[in-house]
Design a protein around this motif. Structure first.
Motif, mmCIF file in Angstrom:
data_model
loop_
_atom_site.group_PDB
_atom_site.id
_atom_site.type_symbol
_atom_site.label_atom_id
_atom_site.label_comp_id
_atom_site.label_asym_id
_atom_site.label_seq_id
_atom_site.Cartn_x
_atom_site.Cartn_y
_atom_site.Cartn_z
ATOM 1 N N ALA A 16 4.616 -10.083 11.872
ATOM 2 C CA ALA A 16 3.225 -9.534 11.182
ATOM 3 C C ALA A 16 2.764 -8.277 11.574
ATOM 4 C CB ALA A 16 2.371 -10.652 12.185
ATOM 5 N N THR A 17 2.081 -7.611 10.656
ATOM 6 C CA THR A 17 1.448 -6.476 10.946
ATOM 7 C C THR A 17 0.113 -6.230 10.528
ATOM 8 O OG1 THR A 17 1.813 -5.547 8.583
ATOM 9 C CG2 THR A 17 3.683 -5.452 10.047
ATOM 10 N N GLU A 18 -0.534 -5.412 10.680
ATOM 11 C CA GLU A 18 -1.918 -5.410 10.092
ATOM 12 C C GLU A 18 -2.376 -5.426 8.554
ATOM 13 O OE1 GLU A 18 -0.891 -0.805 10.892
ATOM 14 O OE2 GLU A 18 -0.415 -2.714 11.605
ATOM 15 N N HIS A 19 -1.092 -5.275 7.922
ATOM 16 C CA HIS A 19 -1.344 -5.228 6.696
ATOM 17 C C HIS A 19 -0.750 -6.700 5.983
ATOM 18 C CE1 HIS A 19 -2.446 -1.260 6.107
ATOM 19 N NE2 HIS A 19 -1.471 -0.841 6.919
ATOM 20 N N THR A 20 -0.361 -7.534 6.895
ATOM 21 C CA THR A 20 -0.022 -8.891 6.577
ATOM 22 C C THR A 20 -1.181 -9.741 6.124
ATOM 23 O OG1 THR A 20 1.868 -8.997 8.183
ATOM 24 C CG2 THR A 20 1.213 -11.160 7.567
ATOM 25 N N MET A 21 -1.145 -10.438 4.964
ATOM 26 C CA MET A 21 -1.995 -11.108 4.591
ATOM 27 C C MET A 21 -2.132 -12.727 4.732
ATOM 28 S SD MET A 21 -1.784 -10.004 0.459
ATOM 29 C CE MET A 21 -3.068 -11.104 -0.254
ATOM 30 N N TYR A 22 -3.417 -12.906 5.724
ATOM 31 C CA TYR A 22 -3.510 -13.991 6.190
ATOM 32 C C TYR A 22 -4.422 -14.966 5.246
ATOM 33 C CZ TYR A 22 -1.314 -12.755 10.460
ATOM 34 O OH TYR A 22 -0.494 -12.434 11.388
ATOM 35 N N SER A 23 -4.381 -16.290 5.114
ATOM 36 C CA SER A 23 -5.092 -17.195 4.762
ATOM 37 C C SER A 23 -6.466 -17.447 5.400
ATOM 38 C CB SER A 23 -4.512 -18.480 4.640
ATOM 39 O OG SER A 23 -5.799 -19.661 4.451
ATOM 40 N N LEU A 24 -7.759 -16.923 4.866
ATOM 41 C CA LEU A 24 -8.925 -16.641 5.569
ATOM 42 C C LEU A 24 -9.577 -17.848 5.923
ATOM 43 C CD1 LEU A 24 -10.373 -13.390 4.240
ATOM 44 C CD2 LEU A 24 -8.782 -13.830 6.190
ATOM 45 N N ALA A 25 -9.506 -19.142 5.291
ATOM 46 C CA ALA A 25 -10.402 -20.240 5.240
ATOM 47 C C ALA A 25 -11.851 -19.960 4.968
ATOM 48 C CB ALA A 25 -10.206 -20.832 6.763
ATOM 49 N N THR A 51 -6.722 -3.628 -1.276
ATOM 50 C CA THR A 51 -5.418 -3.838 -2.069
ATOM 51 C C THR A 51 -4.547 -5.050 -1.570
ATOM 52 O OG1 THR A 51 -4.189 -2.348 -0.459
ATOM 53 C CG2 THR A 51 -5.222 -1.414 -2.408
ATOM 54 N N ARG A 52 -4.779 -5.581 -0.367
ATOM 55 C CA ARG A 52 -4.178 -6.851 -0.133
ATOM 56 C C ARG A 52 -5.011 -7.735 0.253
ATOM 57 N NH1 ARG A 52 1.426 -5.281 3.518
ATOM 58 N NH2 ARG A 52 2.438 -3.990 1.678
ATOM 59 N N THR A 53 -5.963 -8.137 -0.665
ATOM 60 C CA THR A 53 -6.975 -9.196 -0.675
ATOM 61 C C THR A 53 -7.018 -9.967 -1.914
ATOM 62 O OG1 THR A 53 -8.198 -8.010 1.049
ATOM 63 C CG2 THR A 53 -9.215 -9.642 -0.337
ATOM 64 N N SER A 54 -6.990 -11.123 -1.896
ATOM 65 C CA SER A 54 -6.926 -11.738 -3.425
ATOM 66 C C SER A 54 -7.438 -13.206 -3.105
ATOM 67 C CB SER A 54 -5.600 -11.937 -3.865
ATOM 68 O OG SER A 54 -4.598 -12.635 -3.059
ATOM 69 N N LEU A 89 2.004 -10.393 -4.394
ATOM 70 C CA LEU A 89 1.549 -10.330 -3.085
ATOM 71 C C LEU A 89 2.419 -11.340 -2.201
ATOM 72 C CD1 LEU A 89 -2.208 -9.501 -3.420
ATOM 73 C CD2 LEU A 89 -0.265 -7.925 -2.801
ATOM 74 N N GLU A 90 3.313 -12.023 -2.687
ATOM 75 C CA GLU A 90 3.894 -13.031 -1.796
ATOM 76 C C GLU A 90 4.542 -12.742 -0.711
ATOM 77 O OE1 GLU A 90 3.610 -14.209 -6.542
ATOM 78 O OE2 GLU A 90 4.110 -12.739 -5.115
ATOM 79 N N SER A 134 -13.032 -21.250 0.680
ATOM 80 C CA SER A 134 -11.809 -20.993 1.564
ATOM 81 C C SER A 134 -10.519 -20.520 1.096
ATOM 82 C CB SER A 134 -11.532 -22.698 2.096
ATOM 83 O OG SER A 134 -12.242 -23.389 2.578
ATOM 84 N N ALA A 135 -10.628 -19.918 -0.164
ATOM 85 C CA ALA A 135 -9.486 -19.599 -0.839
ATOM 86 C C ALA A 135 -8.868 -18.238 -0.598
ATOM 87 C CB ALA A 135 -9.478 -19.945 -2.358
ATOM 88 N N VAL A 136 -9.567 -17.354 -0.125
ATOM 89 C CA VAL A 136 -9.343 -15.810 0.012
ATOM 90 C C VAL A 136 -8.383 -15.352 0.924
ATOM 91 C CG1 VAL A 136 -10.424 -13.538 0.406
ATOM 92 C CG2 VAL A 136 -11.795 -15.036 -0.820
ATOM 93 N N PHE A 137 -7.333 -14.611 0.684
ATOM 94 C CA PHE A 137 -6.364 -14.173 1.568
ATOM 95 C C PHE A 137 -6.414 -12.613 1.871
ATOM 96 C CE2 PHE A 137 -4.338 -18.030 0.141
ATOM 97 C CZ PHE A 137 -3.228 -18.169 1.139
ATOM 98 N N SER A 138 -6.510 -12.337 3.148
ATOM 99 C CA SER A 138 -6.783 -10.678 3.317
ATOM 100 C C SER A 138 -5.791 -10.143 4.510
ATOM 101 C CB SER A 138 -8.007 -10.611 3.392
ATOM 102 O OG SER A 138 -8.508 -9.065 3.450
ATOM 103 N N SER A 139 -5.607 -9.126 4.786
ATOM 104 C CA SER A 139 -4.938 -8.535 5.948
ATOM 105 C C SER A 139 -6.093 -8.047 6.831
ATOM 106 C CB SER A 139 -4.290 -7.341 5.567
ATOM 107 O OG SER A 139 -5.018 -6.280 5.050
ATOM 108 N N ALA A 140 -5.845 -7.859 8.050
ATOM 109 C CA ALA A 140 -6.708 -7.379 9.150
ATOM 110 C C ALA A 140 -7.240 -6.051 8.479
ATOM 111 C CB ALA A 140 -5.999 -7.343 10.385
ATOM 112 N N HIS A 141 -6.291 -5.196 8.164
ATOM 113 C CA HIS A 141 -6.679 -3.983 7.748
ATOM 114 C C HIS A 141 -7.884 -3.933 6.809
ATOM 115 C CE1 HIS A 141 -6.394 0.287 6.606
ATOM 116 N NE2 HIS A 141 -6.360 -0.038 5.290
ATOM 117 N N ASP A 142 -7.539 -4.895 5.562
ATOM 118 C CA ASP A 142 -8.660 -4.931 4.462
ATOM 119 C C ASP A 142 -9.721 -5.665 4.882
ATOM 120 O OD1 ASP A 142 -6.880 -3.836 2.706
ATOM 121 O OD2 ASP A 142 -6.768 -5.528 1.400
#
Length: 518
Positions: free
Chosen positions: A82-91, A221-224, A231-232, A257-265
């Motif tokens: 995991a890094t600060e640019h890893t995209m996580y499910s945000l709920a 750029t790493r939010t969707s 971005l998979e 609930s559907a957004v994914f994003s990184s800690a950086h974004d």
């Protein structure tokens, strides 16, 4: 006046303390940053103790990101760190993001927050039943005060069920269970309705609109919405309570609930809501709109108030936060900003662990020790906890009967219906003066209402029964009651809530109304 002086003094002390922190450490690019070494150590130890896969954090102060880092494995099986640019499910952190997209259309004059939400919907409308649905405005929906019910419904890729069209979800479940503005009631369905309104007004799909009007202008750029194409490989796998990876899942409330994003974004999104003009961001909504989103509309819990997509909270030491958390299968997340301190914190995990709130508070304590008490670590998980707590209590699975002394207006026999999208079922309650409540659904056996309680307004409890719909019967569930006493009428919600399992299930709410027999 004294409170204002004390708050000003606290803010000066916090500022001086932060200046001291800035002098204690130096970052890789030469800028000074607070010393987060003790928090790093705590994160590493906690991930091991909880057998949690990963965590990513980001901290911004004064318009600069002062710390961002990932810990553990974004994907254990493939050994991807995991890094600060890893995209996580945000709920549910998706909610303030969706609300931001909504406010873009409000500023353009395409949506009026104080018009009925039904004005922007298609053939399926919010149904008022005993209440006037025309009073349920877009503002009510966005602040969880419309009267919409508890709702979530998940669809896993390894199962044969798929998300229905939003019109069908609205037709089945968008039934007001209280009058608009009567109370605050958290509803994922409301934010599913908002993303549908965004689609209908903008002429774009919700994911495309959010990409074009929110994510790209803000340089995220790493939010969707969902996992965007390409971005998979950057996305953290969600892990269940048994530590196994959870198959990808969808739900019928994307805006909630559907957004994914990184800690950086995500910390940059928080910085935008602090009013910063970051070089590669375009101001998509005005400062006045940002301020309006954080204006409290209704108390949501003791010490908390909800605005438009945001929760406002004051910590015991006086630090005032604007925040939202998120939690669902394989997800626990936290985003909090402190407008008066010009600071933002993000903590993301790909497991449903209570560590995010603890680490978030620990970071706030590290920044402002005079304003935030040092938090106590959460207790380690008990593998048998779900056998004793939560929904199982309402189900009566091993739970003791809680007796209460009902007011005279509650004692007696009550008969009415619970309404489903397939038609109504007879529902009867028998309440004796000793506080015992029995329920009968249709021609099923009379059943003790477990964990029955009455707070002077609402009768609550639960029992096992068959509500007869395919949606509910996809999982094992309990029927949970929340009925308000209105003279000789009890009305409100009967919710089919999936019993605890490795996978998060559903909460499907149905309108019910009963009258007392004389």
């Amino acid at each position: 006046m004294r409170r204002t002086v004390r708050q000003s003094a606290r803010r000066r002390l916090r500022f001086l303390w932060f200046c001291v922190l800035l002098l204690t450490a130096t970052g890789a690019r030469g800028q000074t940053v607070p010393d987060f070494s003790s928090v790093r150590s705590e994160i590493r130890n906690a991930l091991v103790a909880w057998d949690a896969p990963s965590m990513a954090v980001a901290v911004a102060v004064g318009g600069e990101i002062v710390w961002e880092e990932g810990f553990g494995w974004a994907d254990r099986e493939r050994r991807i760190p995991a890094t600060e640019h890893t995209m996580y499910s945000l709920a549910s952190i998706s909610k303030p993001i969706t609300a931001t997209g909504l406010m873009v259309l409000v500023e353009r004059g395409l949506i009026d927050l104080d018009r009925p939400a039904n004005d922007y919907l298609g053939p399926a409308k919010i149904d008022g039943r005993a209440f006037d649905a025309g009073r349920a405005t877009v503002r009510h929906v966005a602040s969880h005060t419309a009267g919409l019910p508890l709702h979530y419904q998940f669809f896993y890729e390894d199962e044969p069920y798929r998300r229905p069209h939003m019109d069908e979800t609205i037709r089945r479940y968008a039934n007001l269970v209280t009058a608009p503005d009567e109370r605050w009631n958290y509803s994922n369905l409301g934010y599913g309705i908002l993303d549908y309104i965004i689609e209908r007004v903008s002429g774009q799909s919700y994911p495309d609109y959010m990409r074009d009007e929110v994510f790209q202008p803000l340089g995220l750029t790493r939010t969707s919405v969902g996992i965007g194409r390409g971005l998979e490989e950057f996305t953290a796998t969600r892990y269940a309570t048994d530590q196994g990876p959870i198959p990808f899942y969808d739900f019928d409330h994307p805006g909630g609930s559907a957004v994914f994003s990184s800690a950086h974004d995500l910390v940059r999104f928080g910085m935008f809501h602090l009013g910063h003009d970051i070089g590669d961001q375009r101001r998509i909504i005005s400062d006045a709109t940002i301020e309006a989103m954080r204006r409290p509309i209704r108390e949501s819990a003791p010490g908390d108030a909800y605005g438009l997509g945001w929760v406002m909270r004051e910590l015991p030491g006086g630090l005032r936060l604007q925040r939202h958390g998120g939690g669902m299968g394989g997800v626990r997340t936290e985003l909090a900003i402190a407008p008066e301190e010009n600071a933002a914190i993000v903590v993301l995990m790909n497991s449903a662990s209570p560590l995010t709130g603890y680490i978030s508070n620990l970071i706030w304590h590290t920044l402002y020790p005079d304003a935030v008490p040092k938090p106590t670590p959460p207790e380690l998980p008990d593998p048998h906890r779900l056998e004793r707590e939560g929904i199982l209590e309402d189900a009566g699975e091993g739970a003791a009967l809680i007796e209460f002394t009902p007011m005279p207006d509650l004692v007696g026999d009550w008969v009415g219906e619970v309404d489903t999208h397939l038609g109504p079922h007879r529902l009867a309650l028998a309440i004796d003066d000793g506080g015992r409540v029995h329920a009968q659904l249709g021609d099923q056996l009379w059943t003790l209402l477990n964990n029955a309680r009455f707070d002077g307004e609402y009768l609550r409890g639960g029992f096992k029964g068959d509500i007869g719909t395919g949606d509910a019967n996809r999982t094992d569930y309990v029927l949970s009651f929340e009925l308000r006493l209105r003279g000789d009428v009890l009305n409100g919600s009967v919710t089919a809530i999936t019993l605890p399992n490795v996978r998060l299930g559903n909460a499907l709410t149905h309108w019910a109304e009963l009258r007392r027999r004389r």
